[in-house]
Design an enzyme around this catalytic site. Structure first.
Site, PDB file in Angstrom:
ATOM      1  N   HIS A 116     -59.641 -44.800   8.252  1.00 50.81           N
ATOM      2  CA  HIS A 116     -59.615 -46.397   7.786  1.00 50.81           C
ATOM      3  C   HIS A 116     -60.395 -46.869   9.756  1.00 50.81           C
ATOM      4  CE1 HIS A 116     -57.268 -50.257   8.668  1.00 50.81           C
ATOM      5  NE2 HIS A 116     -57.219 -50.343   7.521  1.00 50.81           N
ATOM      6  N   GLN A 204     -50.833 -44.629   6.274  1.00 54.61           N
ATOM      7  CA  GLN A 204     -50.384 -43.762   4.338  1.00 54.61           C
ATOM      8  C   GLN A 204     -49.900 -42.634   3.783  1.00 54.61           C
ATOM      9  OE1 GLN A 204     -52.109 -45.982   1.940  1.00 54.61           O
ATOM     10  NE2 GLN A 204     -53.315 -47.362   3.643  1.00 54.61           N
TER      11      GLN A 204
END
Lengths: 416, 122
Positions: A116, A204
């Protein structure tokens, strides 16, 4: 079988909604909302220095979260828990407070192509600004990190050297949904350079599975409250005590000091040294409620629930669309969560997401803050469905039917 | 009401003016940073009007339909008038209500045309 949808008031308020965007943010259980409202209506005093009852209560509720979070990730001490605004800020804190100090010209900062942007750009910019090399670990066409030798063992000889200052890696990819072999990778890094500072982005991962920082042996681990059923505005930076003890502050201001004189300021010990100014007190209290909620359901149960949904999700998409639908990372052999970012032939992700919205289904379209990964996998953009503990097999069925409808509208000539 | 009306889908599936104008007087590409969609606009002019225009690129149904309708609209339009086009003109052409998020999609072709026209001056 987990059946907790009733705990989440948003779902009752939107009975026709199928929420499949938990990777962007998770829904909140009533208990989290209640604890935050309770702070604001009953004891919303500032923390740490008030000598009256309300402030003492606020302080103790806030500080209790530190221990609750430390226990949740199996940290050895609550002093290793720093509250930030989110995982992004946590990573920036490391890069600014420590990175700027220890990265010298000619050093290397390592990240991966699957990250990310939050765990990519801070390291990239740190390397650029300190004249260091920014090394990005590639992935294969199936989305596996390119770290294996011909015998199938992790081999980082080409990636980590004695000049590697930082090694940044995400535990679970927010696009591929795959779980990286973090513990093994960390071992491999330390075998080459025991001094490399290893930063794990667990944003996550932590919401969906048990995480043990001592077992992983990373140096830093970051995550965001809002992705794990907690409120927005709060993140956590966990760091090994020995490292935090030598880290200078990030932001300067109130609460981080022992003594302030004109000639100098003496800073407090960790973690307080890194929490300048009044924090999101209600948010931290909300995070505590979120951790307790998840522990009440059971992280192992949540993980098993997700594994089951992951299997059904990928199976359903494959049988409904065949080769017309490509899920990034589906062919990877790594274990995965119930998350799929996919391309549907002839259907632009924006249009897919908009048509799904017309049928009450919330998904995300774009590159999900992972542009380098999309470029690497030659995907212009993807539609992403991500499930969590409040989702069920029914939701997957709704998604598949809605996708079929969307496909008929957008590209009627495409045959399976 | 769905924004995916038949007219939008027709323009999406069979876009007008799709391709590249040979010997173009202006050739530009613009990107929508929010989603990575890009559009290339090529146009030919006789000095006063747009005599030919075409577009190609990655786009969603809204941006493709917008490009298709818009390029039809500006063909044989004077450069002066073309430069004055706004998002309101685009939305009128599309004939649908767009959320703030999708307005950017409809705007991309207009940005492409304006950039192409701007390049003519340079």
């Amino acid at each position: 079988m987990i059946d907790v949808a009733k705990d989440f008031p948003l779902l009752s308020n939107h009975p026709d909604l199928t929420y499949l965007d938990s990777a962007a943010t998770a829904l909140k259980p009533q208990s989290v909302i209640d604890r935050m409202t309770e702070y604001y209506s009953s004891y919303s005093a500032n923390i740490h220095r008030g000598l009256y009852a309300l402030s003492e209560k606020a302080s103790s509720e806030y500080e209790e979260t530190r221990q609750v979070v430390a226990d949740f990730i199996h940290a050895s001490s609550s002093d290793e828990i720093i509250f930030t605004r989110n995982a992004t800020e946590s990573i920036n804190l490391i890069a600014y407070a420590l990175g700027r100090e220890v990265v010298d010209p000619g050093d290397t900062v390592v990240s991966t192509i699957i990250e990310h942007h939050a765990n990519f750009i801070p390291w990239q910019q740190l390397a650029f600004q300190n004249d260091a090399e920014f090394k990005v670990i590639d992935c294969t066409d199936t989305g596996e990190l390119d770290i294996y030798n011909k015998q199938g063992h992790i081999d980082l000889a080409d990636i980590v050297t004695e000049k590697t200052r930082f090694f940044a890696l995400s535990y679970v990819s927010n696009v591929l949904g795959t779980i990286q072999p973090v513990k093994e990778i960390i071992k491999a890094v330390r075998a080459i350079n025991p001094k490399t500072l290893i930063v794990i982005d667990a944003a996550q991962a932590l919401p969906h599975m048990p995480v043990d920082v001592q077992d992983l042996d990373c140096d830093f681990l970051v995550f965001s409250s809002h992705k794990m059923c907690g409120p927005t505005g709060v993140g956590v930076l966990w760091g090994k005590a020995a490292i935090l003890d030598h880290m200078p502050p990030f932001l300067f201001g109130g609460d981080i000091i022992r003594e302030v004189r004109i000639e100098e300021t003496v800073f407090a010990q960790a973690p307080y040294r890194f929490e300048a100014g009044t924090p999101d007190i209600a948010g931290v209290i909300g995070l505590k409620a979120a951790v307790r909620y998840l522990q009440g359901v059971g992280m192992e149960k949540i993980y098993a629930h997700e594994q089951n949904l992951a299997h059904i999700l990928l199976g359903s998409l494959t049988s409904a669309f065949g080769d017309a639908l490509t899920t990034l990372g589906a062919k990877s052999s790594a274990p995965r969560l119930a998350l799929a970012a996919f391309e549907l032939d002839g259907c632009h992700p924006h249009d897919v997401a908009a048509l799904l919205d017309e049928q009450g289904i919330a998904v995300r379209a774009g590159n999900h803050c992972a542009m380098p990964l999309h470029t690497r996998l030659k995907a212009h953009a993807t539609t992403r469905a991500s499930l969590y503990l409040y989702n069920s097999e029914d939701d997957i069925e709704k998604l598949t039917l809605a996708l079929q409808k969307a496909q008929k509208i957008l590209c009627p000539s495409i045959k399976k | 009401m769905s924004i995916y009306q038949e007219i939008i889908l027709n323009h999406y599936q069979h876009p007008h003016n799709h391709g590249v104008v040979p010997d173009a007087d202006s050739d530009v590409s613009v990107v929508n940073s929010a989603c990575g969609d890009s559009i290339r606009v090529t146009l030919a002019t006789d000095g006063e009007t747009i005599i030919n225009i075409a577009f190609e690129g990655h786009g969603c149904a809204i941006s493709t339909a917008s490009a298709s309708m818009l390029t039809d609209h500006v063909k044989n339009m004077s450069l002066v008038e073309a430069r004055k086009l706004t998002i309101h003109d685009v939305l009128k052409l599309l004939g649908i209500e767009l959320t703030a998020g999708r307005v950017k999609c409809a705007l991309l072709p207009l940005e492409g045309i304006h950039t192409a026209l701007h390049k003519l001056e340079g």
